[in-house]
Design an enzyme around this catalytic site. Structure first.
Site, PDB file in Angstrom:
ATOM      1  CB  SER A   1      -1.052   0.186   1.068  1.00 39.97           C
ATOM      2  OG  SER A   1      -1.751  -1.093   1.147  1.00 39.97           O
TER       3      SER A   1
ATOM      4  CG  HIS B   1      -1.517   3.821   3.665  1.00 33.80           C
ATOM      5  ND1 HIS B   1      -2.990   3.865   3.533  1.00 33.80           N
ATOM      6  CD2 HIS B   1      -1.734   2.334   3.448  1.00 33.80           C
ATOM      7  CE1 HIS B   1      -3.755   1.946   3.659  1.00 33.80           C
ATOM      8  NE2 HIS B   1      -2.074   1.392   3.880  1.00 33.80           N
TER       9      HIS B   1
END
Length: 249
Positions: free
Chosen positions: A128, A179
């Protein structure tokens, strides 16, 4: 940019880096979760992100979590995201710069995860952060390289980015620092990797023979009536659903 018109063989030929990354995701999932081989579980234990182990000198754990995932849903979500948003950037940057950007963003995400909580025993893994790095490069284009991305694709990027950031903060079991760190890594490396970049064009990936076929085969143009926009948004909605109900890190 984000509507895939290639068949499977063309996709593999045009975007070898994205194809290889997706293959790594799925092969590792099969070895670890599907077949549950002992050596594969050893890989997982040795490669998962663990801050206390990094403190002890296992610095490879800043890289290896990028390729590991927590189950099929997690691997599929990240792989679908990569298939949707990676190909255009792979063409624009070239293979080497795309790999550098992808790994840099993923590593920055893992470094951020470590620096803000080096004593954490909570494991983390997933691509991610690197995928958020892809959006970081697109965000830089929207802000500073508008000639590389048109308005429609800019809107798609911003909508998906906003959804991704919101989900990062509202969903449990999300590596927020990974992230945001990956997004920042992609944004800050963008000026370097975008040097001499050209806008994405499907025609650039095709050989002259392909161009002749497209130009002079009248039946091929009949495919233009296919509702690609609806398919694209259907895939995006599916990704959002998977992200809302799946486990992502």
């Amino acid at each position: 940019m984000f509507v895939r018109t290639e068949n499977f063989k063309e996709f593999l030929r045009f975007y070898p880096i994205v194809s290889t990354l997706v293959a790594i995701h799925l092969v590792l999932w099969m070895l670890i979760d599907l077949f549950q081989f002992g050596f594969a579980h050893d890989w997982l234990r040795a490669g998962i992100g663990l801050n206390t182990a990094i403190t002890a000198g296992e610095y490879w754990r800043l890289v290896t979590p990028i390729f590991l995932h927590a189950g099929l849903g997690h691997a599929l979500f990240n792989s679908f995201s990569l298939v949707l948003f990676g190909p255009a950037l792979e063409q624009m940057l070239g293979k080497v710069k795309f790999v550098v950007m992808y790994l840099f963003a993923g590593i920055i995400g893992n470094i951020a995860t470590y620096l803000f909580n080096p004593d954490s025993y909570i494991p983390h893994l997933g691509a991610s952060g690197a995928i958020f790095g892809i959006f970081g490069v697109y965000l830089y284009m929207v802000a500073n390289r508008k000639h590389l991305i048109d308005q429609a694709n800019s809107q798609i990027v911003m909508v998906i980015l906003v959804i991704g950031v919101v989900m990062t903060f509202v969903r449990p079991n999300i590596n927020i620092l990974g992230h945001i760190g990956g997004l920042a890594g992609g944004f800050f490396i963008a000026p370097l990797v975008l040097k001499n970049a050209r806008p994405f064009s499907i025609w650039r990936t095709r050989s002259p023979r392909d161009d002749v076929e497209i130009s002079f085969n009248p039946n091929r143009w009949k495919k233009r009536g296919f509702p690609w926009k609806k398919v694209l948004w259907g895939i995006i909605i599916l990704l959002v659903i998977l992200g809302l109900f799946g486990r992502m890190t």
